[in-house]
Design a protein around this motif. Structure first.
Motif, PDB file in Angstrom:
ATOM      1  N   UNK A   1      20.731   4.222  19.183  1.00  0.00           N
ATOM      2  CA  UNK A   1      21.977   3.595  18.968  1.00  0.00           C
ATOM      3  C   UNK A   1      21.658   2.479  17.453  1.00  0.00           C
ATOM      4  N   UNK A   2      20.440   2.466  17.354  1.00  0.00           N
ATOM      5  CA  UNK A   2      19.772   1.697  16.347  1.00  0.00           C
ATOM      6  C   UNK A   2      18.800   2.382  15.349  1.00  0.00           C
ATOM      7  N   UNK A   3      18.952   1.995  14.222  1.00  0.00           N
ATOM      8  CA  UNK A   3      17.961   2.397  12.837  1.00  0.00           C
ATOM      9  C   UNK A   3      17.046   1.461  12.557  1.00  0.00           C
ATOM     10  N   UNK A   4      15.858   1.752  12.452  1.00  0.00           N
ATOM     11  CA  UNK A   4      14.751   0.733  11.838  1.00  0.00           C
ATOM     12  C   UNK A   4      14.179   1.155  10.626  1.00  0.00           C
ATOM     13  N   UNK A   5      13.918   0.092   9.676  1.00  0.00           N
ATOM     14  CA  UNK A   5      13.352   0.580   8.448  1.00  0.00           C
ATOM     15  C   UNK A   5      12.150  -0.349   8.379  1.00  0.00           C
ATOM     16  N   UNK A   6      11.190   0.434   7.748  1.00  0.00           N
ATOM     17  CA  UNK A   6       9.834  -0.547   7.897  1.00  0.00           C
ATOM     18  C   UNK A   6       9.458  -0.466   6.338  1.00  0.00           C
ATOM     19  N   UNK A   7       8.865  -1.353   5.842  1.00  0.00           N
ATOM     20  CA  UNK A   7       8.245  -1.724   4.513  1.00  0.00           C
ATOM     21  C   UNK A   7       6.902  -2.155   4.613  1.00  0.00           C
ATOM     22  N   UNK A   8       6.118  -1.347   4.442  1.00  0.00           N
ATOM     23  CA  UNK A   8       4.626  -1.963   4.997  1.00  0.00           C
ATOM     24  C   UNK A   8       3.885  -2.081   3.433  1.00  0.00           C
ATOM     25  N   UNK A   9       3.422  -2.970   3.179  1.00  0.00           N
ATOM     26  CA  UNK A   9       2.548  -3.313   1.964  1.00  0.00           C
ATOM     27  C   UNK A   9       1.202  -3.004   1.956  1.00  0.00           C
ATOM     28  N   UNK A  10       0.707  -2.649   0.824  1.00  0.00           N
ATOM     29  CA  UNK A  10      -0.749  -2.257   0.535  1.00  0.00           C
ATOM     30  C   UNK A  10      -1.819  -3.488   0.974  1.00  0.00           C
ATOM     31  N   UNK A  11      -1.159  -4.676   0.343  1.00  0.00           N
ATOM     32  CA  UNK A  11      -2.168  -5.741   0.537  1.00  0.00           C
ATOM     33  C   UNK A  11      -1.112  -7.219   0.687  1.00  0.00           C
ATOM     34  N   UNK A  12      -2.047  -8.287   0.973  1.00  0.00           N
ATOM     35  CA  UNK A  12      -1.264  -9.464   1.101  1.00  0.00           C
ATOM     36  C   UNK A  12      -0.491  -9.868   0.040  1.00  0.00           C
ATOM     37  N   UNK A  13      -1.091  -9.767  -1.260  1.00  0.00           N
ATOM     38  CA  UNK A  13      -0.457 -10.409  -2.400  1.00  0.00           C
ATOM     39  C   UNK A  13       0.995  -9.726  -2.603  1.00  0.00           C
ATOM     40  N   UNK A  14       0.818  -8.302  -2.359  1.00  0.00           N
ATOM     41  CA  UNK A  14       2.248  -7.423  -2.651  1.00  0.00           C
ATOM     42  C   UNK A  14       3.205  -7.856  -1.490  1.00  0.00           C
ATOM     43  N   UNK A  15       2.893  -7.921  -0.144  1.00  0.00           N
ATOM     44  CA  UNK A  15       3.692  -8.279   0.789  1.00  0.00           C
ATOM     45  C   UNK A  15       4.172  -9.866   0.367  1.00  0.00           C
ATOM     46  N   UNK A  16       3.483 -10.772   0.054  1.00  0.00           N
ATOM     47  CA  UNK A  16       4.154 -11.788  -0.363  1.00  0.00           C
ATOM     48  C   UNK A  16       5.161 -12.013  -1.376  1.00  0.00           C
ATOM     49  N   UNK A  17       4.802 -10.998  -2.432  1.00  0.00           N
ATOM     50  CA  UNK A  17       5.673 -10.799  -3.693  1.00  0.00           C
ATOM     51  C   UNK A  17       7.003 -10.220  -3.136  1.00  0.00           C
ATOM     52  N   UNK A  18       6.859  -9.193  -2.021  1.00  0.00           N
ATOM     53  CA  UNK A  18       7.990  -8.512  -1.660  1.00  0.00           C
ATOM     54  C   UNK A  18       8.926  -9.479  -0.926  1.00  0.00           C
ATOM     55  N   UNK A  19       8.183 -10.200   0.119  1.00  0.00           N
ATOM     56  CA  UNK A  19       8.854 -11.203   1.154  1.00  0.00           C
ATOM     57  C   UNK A  19       9.622 -12.206   0.258  1.00  0.00           C
ATOM     58  N   UNK A  20       8.897 -12.632  -0.704  1.00  0.00           N
ATOM     59  CA  UNK A  20       9.500 -13.787  -1.372  1.00  0.00           C
ATOM     60  C   UNK A  20      10.667 -13.313  -2.699  1.00  0.00           C
ATOM     61  N   UNK A  21      10.565 -11.971  -2.635  1.00  0.00           N
ATOM     62  CA  UNK A  21      11.383 -11.602  -4.111  1.00  0.00           C
ATOM     63  C   UNK A  21      12.957 -11.808  -3.753  1.00  0.00           C
ATOM     64  N   UNK A  22      13.331 -11.920  -2.482  1.00  0.00           N
ATOM     65  CA  UNK A  22      14.856 -11.625  -1.962  1.00  0.00           C
ATOM     66  C   UNK A  22      15.495 -10.401  -2.404  1.00  0.00           C
ATOM     67  N   UNK A  23      14.594  -9.359  -2.572  1.00  0.00           N
ATOM     68  CA  UNK A  23      15.085  -8.295  -2.953  1.00  0.00           C
ATOM     69  C   UNK A  23      15.284  -7.266  -1.453  1.00  0.00           C
ATOM     70  N   UNK A  24      14.790  -7.486  -0.504  1.00  0.00           N
ATOM     71  CA  UNK A  24      15.278  -6.822   0.890  1.00  0.00           C
ATOM     72  C   UNK A  24      15.867  -8.075   1.838  1.00  0.00           C
ATOM     73  N   UNK A  25      17.051  -8.114   1.814  1.00  0.00           N
ATOM     74  CA  UNK A  25      17.661  -9.091   2.763  1.00  0.00           C
ATOM     75  C   UNK A  25      18.937  -8.591   3.566  1.00  0.00           C
ATOM     76  N   UNK A  26      19.249  -9.326   4.669  1.00  0.00           N
ATOM     77  CA  UNK A  26      20.196  -8.881   5.512  1.00  0.00           C
ATOM     78  C   UNK A  26      21.612  -8.556   4.908  1.00  0.00           C
TER      79      UNK A  26
END
Length: 107
Positions: free
Chosen positions: A21-46
């Motif tokens: 009944x559900x789908x999940x999407x995973x976005x796993x980053x190479x490193x911490x700097x890339x993760x923080x950039x993605x997390x803080x970018x506002x690109x992926x949002x609900x």
């Protein structure tokens, strides 16, 4: 940020079933700097996932996992897994809608 940039930041971008009944999407980053950039970018949002899959935002589970350097999004499947109108039984192709949406934003 385009889908090309998303793929530069992530070592893994996938969608899959999280039960019938559900789908999940995973976005796993190479490193911490890339993760923080993605997390803080506002690109992926609900809001992005709600718009792409015609959902209310409150139906979108959105979790940033600092320790795992990953963002996980879970939504209800558009149709129950294995139903006659299910075009993606394993949910493995749904991430492409996200990449397409990011490419459209860039143009």
């Amino acid at each position: 940020m385009s889908s090309a940039r998303l793929l530069d930041l992530c070592s893994l971008v996938r969608s899959k079933n999280a039960g019938p009944f559900e789908l999940t999407f995973d976005f796993v980053c190479h490193d911490e700097a890339g993760y923080r950039e993605l997390r803080d970018s506002g690109l992926l949002t609900p809001e992005l996932f709600a718009n792409l899959f015609a959902l209310n935002e409150d139906k979108v589970g959105f979790h940033a996992h600092d320790t795992a350097l990953a963002i996980k999004v879970t939504i209800p499947r558009p149709t129950v897994q294995g139903a006659l109108d299910d075009a993606d039984c394993y949910g493995g192709q749904q991430y492409a809608l996200v990449l397409d949406a990011l490419d459209r934003e860039r143009s």
